[in-house]
Design a protein around this motif. Structure first.
Motif, PDB file in Angstrom:
ATOM      1  N   ASP A   1      55.861 -42.248  -5.146  1.00 54.93           N
ATOM      2  CA  ASP A   1      55.014 -41.173  -5.773  1.00 54.93           C
ATOM      3  C   ASP A   1      53.646 -41.803  -6.109  1.00 54.93           C
ATOM      4  O   ASP A   1      52.617 -41.163  -6.094  1.00 54.93           O
ATOM      5  CB  ASP A   1      55.772 -40.364  -6.861  1.00 54.93           C
ATOM      6  CG  ASP A   1      55.179 -39.131  -7.352  1.00 54.93           C
ATOM      7  OD1 ASP A   1      54.366 -38.676  -6.789  1.00 54.93           O
ATOM      8  OD2 ASP A   1      55.401 -38.922  -8.503  1.00 54.93           O
TER       9      ASP A   1
ATOM     10  N   ASP B   1      50.842 -40.538 -11.866  1.00 53.87           N
ATOM     11  CA  ASP B   1      52.104 -40.563 -12.003  1.00 53.87           C
ATOM     12  C   ASP B   1      52.542 -41.522 -13.309  1.00 53.87           C
ATOM     13  O   ASP B   1      53.488 -42.341 -13.338  1.00 53.87           O
ATOM     14  CB  ASP B   1      52.693 -41.326 -10.601  1.00 53.87           C
ATOM     15  CG  ASP B   1      54.369 -41.070 -10.763  1.00 53.87           C
ATOM     16  OD1 ASP B   1      54.781 -40.164 -11.041  1.00 53.87           O
ATOM     17  OD2 ASP B   1      54.846 -42.059 -10.173  1.00 53.87           O
TER      18      ASP B   1
ATOM     19  N   HIS C   1      53.873 -36.155 -14.154  1.00 52.32           N
ATOM     20  CA  HIS C   1      54.758 -35.288 -14.419  1.00 52.32           C
ATOM     21  C   HIS C   1      55.984 -36.159 -15.549  1.00 52.32           C
ATOM     22  O   HIS C   1      57.102 -35.463 -15.512  1.00 52.32           O
ATOM     23  CB  HIS C   1      55.535 -35.143 -13.207  1.00 52.32           C
ATOM     24  CG  HIS C   1      56.199 -35.936 -12.382  1.00 52.32           C
ATOM     25  ND1 HIS C   1      57.479 -35.775 -11.934  1.00 52.32           N
ATOM     26  CD2 HIS C   1      55.964 -37.342 -12.059  1.00 52.32           C
ATOM     27  CE1 HIS C   1      57.880 -37.178 -11.462  1.00 52.32           C
ATOM     28  NE2 HIS C   1      56.820 -37.893 -11.482  1.00 52.32           N
ATOM     29  N   HIS C   2      55.679 -37.160 -16.080  1.00 53.71           N
ATOM     30  CA  HIS C   2      56.324 -37.506 -16.986  1.00 53.71           C
ATOM     31  C   HIS C   2      56.335 -37.042 -18.526  1.00 53.71           C
ATOM     32  O   HIS C   2      55.097 -36.540 -18.730  1.00 53.71           O
ATOM     33  CB  HIS C   2      56.294 -39.110 -17.087  1.00 53.71           C
ATOM     34  CG  HIS C   2      56.678 -39.806 -15.896  1.00 53.71           C
ATOM     35  ND1 HIS C   2      55.888 -40.084 -15.214  1.00 53.71           N
ATOM     36  CD2 HIS C   2      57.811 -40.498 -15.628  1.00 53.71           C
ATOM     37  CE1 HIS C   2      56.376 -40.733 -14.028  1.00 53.71           C
ATOM     38  NE2 HIS C   2      57.570 -41.004 -14.295  1.00 53.71           N
TER      39      HIS C   2
ATOM     40  N   THR D   1      54.447 -36.250  -8.862  1.00 56.32           N
ATOM     41  CA  THR D   1      53.053 -36.395  -9.123  1.00 56.32           C
ATOM     42  C   THR D   1      52.373 -35.772  -7.654  1.00 56.32           C
ATOM     43  O   THR D   1      51.517 -35.115  -7.735  1.00 56.32           O
ATOM     44  CB  THR D   1      52.375 -37.603  -9.525  1.00 56.32           C
ATOM     45  OG1 THR D   1      53.088 -38.025 -10.806  1.00 56.32           O
ATOM     46  CG2 THR D   1      50.935 -37.493 -10.021  1.00 56.32           C
TER      47      THR D   1
ATOM     48  N   ASP E   1      60.553 -38.999  -4.670  1.00 59.67           N
ATOM     49  CA  ASP E   1      60.795 -38.547  -6.081  1.00 59.67           C
ATOM     50  C   ASP E   1      62.065 -37.590  -6.164  1.00 59.67           C
ATOM     51  O   ASP E   1      62.546 -37.554  -7.196  1.00 59.67           O
ATOM     52  CB  ASP E   1      59.854 -38.051  -6.982  1.00 59.67           C
ATOM     53  CG  ASP E   1      58.956 -39.391  -7.631  1.00 59.67           C
ATOM     54  OD1 ASP E   1      59.347 -40.318  -7.360  1.00 59.67           O
ATOM     55  OD2 ASP E   1      58.376 -39.060  -8.752  1.00 59.67           O
TER      56      ASP E   1
HETATM   57 MN   LIG Z   1      56.677 -39.952  -9.950  1.00 56.77          MN
END
Ligand SMILES: [Mn+2]
Length: 333
Positions: free
Chosen positions: A37, A95, A120-121, A140, A170
């Motif tokens: 990713d 990411d 996206h965390h 991401t 991912d």
């Molecule tokens: Mn990721």
């Protein structure tokens, strides 16, 4: 029947595009130990930035691109931080959402840099200027595909390959719980761009180097199961890599063999990292929140996949973690 109207992208995506349009010397980076990713998103974002007219685009990562992703177009242009000189007026982190996660690349960020994040965390404390951050995305790479769409920049074959690698790694080839209808809709756009799914999957997901195979042997031999069978754990020692002829990146994904065992709800992989530090990865079924466990030890991640680096040698790290699982989560490792 009225056709379904397209849901508008969040304002944050537009702000990221504006920040890119305003950049003149742009640095794109990601987290240490890059995964599919990270690599795929960084490369696709570089193309997007150039399409938006950014004069100078530099991609940088602390650690080398893992061998399985080296075939991606332009991956050879991702440079180590030591070779680069600032200043960069804009720094885009993909990411990951903090400068500290980029390792040595952080040294290229100055007070004057506009910090842009696409990630996206889950975020504890936002410290960027412009951010498109949404944990509902599985990768991401999905968010980068949305940015292309929002910018009206067509997906080239090369970009679609990068994003397919990002999303399929991912989501575990669209099998993990994070996979959504949106993941598949975005993947469909990538297929429309002419990618060869079989070819990519064979190179990135299926193929195993001999070194990784030998490392897997060692790991399976060392795997231990809790009495009730709900926790599986194993350790990889420093010396195992040379014994197996494996690379550090070959450890990636091996924990899934523990997690996939019938009855296992929590898989733990310890990885010796020198004499005073141990990396721990967690993979869990939905009943157990991996990221909560990781966060207790200063790490992070997602609900079913997370990790932390513990400041103790392997044996001590094991006993500290098991103590926590027993005392706080009432588990019997
Ligand atoms: Mn990721």
């Amino acid at each position: 029947m009225k056709s379904k109207t397209k849901t508008a992208l969040p304002r944050e995506a537009g702000a990221v595009l504006d920040a890119l349009r305003g950049a003149s010397r742009l640095l794109i980076t990601s987290h240490v130990n890059p995964d599919g990713d990270a690599v795929g998103s960084v490369l696709a974002l570089a193309t997007l930035a150039r399409s938006l007219g950014v004069q100078s685009v530099t991609c940088c990562m602390q650690d080398p691109v893992p061998r399985v992703y080296e075939w991606l177009a332009e991956s050879g242009y991702i440079e180590p931080p030591g070779r680069l000189h600032g200043p960069f007026d804009t720094v885009l982190i993909a990411d990951a959402n903090s400068i500290s996660r980029t390792g040595l690349a952080a040294s290229l960020v100055t007070q004057e840099s506009c910090l842009v994040v696409v990630d996206h965390h889950i975020v504890e404390q936002p410290d960027w200027h412009v951010g498109f951050v949404d944990p509902s995305y599985a990768a991401t790479g999905e968010m980068v595909a949305e940015l292309f769409e929002a910018a009206g920049v067509p997906l080239t074959h090369e970009v679609a390959e990068c994003l397919y690698v990002a999303i399929s790694t991912d989501t575990g080839s669209f099998r993990y719980a994070n996979t959504t209808a949106r993941s598949h809709r975005i993947a469909a756009r990538l297929v429309d761009a002419g990618i060869n799914i079989r070819d990519i999957t064979s190179k990135v997901i299926d193929l195993m180097s001999l070194g990784k195979f030998q490392l897997l042997r060692i790991l399976l031999d060392r795997a231990e199961l809790s009495k009730d069978g709900s926790i599986a754990h194993a350790a990889i020692l420093d010396k195992d890599l040379s014994t197996a002829g494996a690379l550090s990146e070959d450890v990636d994904g091996l924990i899934n063999y523990l997690r996939n065992l019938e009855g296992v709800q929590l898989a733990i992989l310890f990885r010796e990292a020198g004499a005073t530090s141990t990396k721990v990865s967690f993979r869990s079924q939905p009943e157990i929140n991996s990221s909560e466990i990781a966060r207790h030890f200063g790490g992070g991640g997602h609900a079913m996949a997370a990790g932390a680096t513990l400041p103790w040698p392997l044996d001590e790290a094991k006993s500290m973690l098991f103590h926590y699982l027993r005392q706080t989560l009432r588990m019997q490792p």
